[in-house]
Motif scaffolding. Structure first.
Motif: not given
Ligand SMILES: C[S@@+](CC[C@H](N)C(=O)[O-])C[C@H]1O[C@@H](n2cnc3c(N)ncnc32)[C@H](O)[C@@H]1O
Length: 256
Positions: A62-81
């Motif tokens: 758990d400690r070695m695999t940093i799991n932080v994430s979120e939906f639409y992380r860096n939203a501007k990039r998802w707009e480009v997608l």
């Protein structure tokens, strides 16, 4: 043999995970702070304990695999997608072969499905999502998230794709059905091929240059011609040519 080097070898033998391919100073700091908190004095003592204790081994993973994430992380990039990359990919194909690599707890592949569903129905979407960490994959399959994970989700998508359960939000079944989760180690396992899109974000930062090189080479080979690699917002590739890639947009690379 130095303590940490021996630990790397022991962990590799026990789990197949090669800590030597992760940036050393960063990884050592994370693991030292964990074993000190647990009352051990060295990597040697720590290994002896986690070899016998499944829960401690899980805490280490758990400690070695940093799991932080979120939906639409860096939203501007998802707009480009959404506005540029998907329309282009869909010009020649009706369905896309998509891989969310190092997907953590599922926010990323579910976001891909939500964004792509602006173009084609969810019933035609199929996404492979993989991670090294089985606990993260378990959470991804459950698909229930605290409100803070949804901070960047557009209001319309929030209403359309989630069911509120108290202060938590559950991804609805139609979105869930689009994603197949599987365990996969980017540093060790074989890669499928002919992908139209590979999304791999916020994991390369943890790897050594040697490991990154190998993974980008593998991604280059796993994409079909004109397929796209979408990387994290601090993870520009400086010589994409080396991997048979060229820049399509900031943080998007096209297979030549
Ligand atoms: C910070 S999260 C990124 C999650 C998501 N891609 C995002 O951008 O929000 C990093 C993920 O990489 C995974 N990971 C670390 N080493 C890996 C490896 N060798 N193979 C596959 N996944 C790995 C971790 O388990 C963790 O879930």
């Amino acid at each position: 043999m130095p303590d940490y080097i021996k630990f790397i070898e022991q962990i590799k033998r026990k789990t197949g995970i090669d800590l030597g391919l992760y940036k050393e100073a960063q990884m050592k700091r994370r693991l030292t702070s964990l074993y000190e908190k647990k009352g051990y004095a060295s990597f040697e003592e720590f290994y002896r304990a986690l070899d016998l204790d499944r829960d401690l081994l899980n805490e280490f993973l758990d400690r070695m695999t940093i799991n932080v994430s979120e939906f639409y992380r860096n939203a501007k990039r998802w707009e480009v997608l959404q506005t540029k990359i998907f329309p282009k990919l869909l010009e020649t194909k009706k369905t896309l072969k998509i891989w969310s690599a190092a997907c953590s707890t599922g926010e990323e592949p579910y976001t891909i499905a939500m964004v792509l569903s602006q173009h084609i129905p969810l019933s035609r979407i199929s996404i492979l999502a993989t991670d090294l960490d089985e606990n993260a994959i378990q959470k991804a399959k459950v698909g229930i998230y605290p409100e803070r994970s949804l901070a960047e989700v557009p209001e319309e998508s929030k209403n359309k794709f989630f069911e509120q359960q108290g202060s938590f939000y559950k991804v609805n079944d139609a979105v869930k059905k689009t994603v197949t989760f599987r365990k996969h180690n980017l540093l060790k396992d074989t890669y499928e091929s002919e992908f139209d899109l590979i999304v791999c974000r916020n994991v390369m930062i943890y790897f050594t240059e040697e490991a990154k090189n190998q993974i980008y080479t593998n991604f280059g080979q796993a994409l079909r011609k004109d397929g796209i690699l979408f990387v994290g917002s601090t993870e520009q590739i400086f010589s994409p040519n080396r991997y048979e890639l060229e820049t399509e947009d900031t943080f998007f690379y096209r297979k030549k």
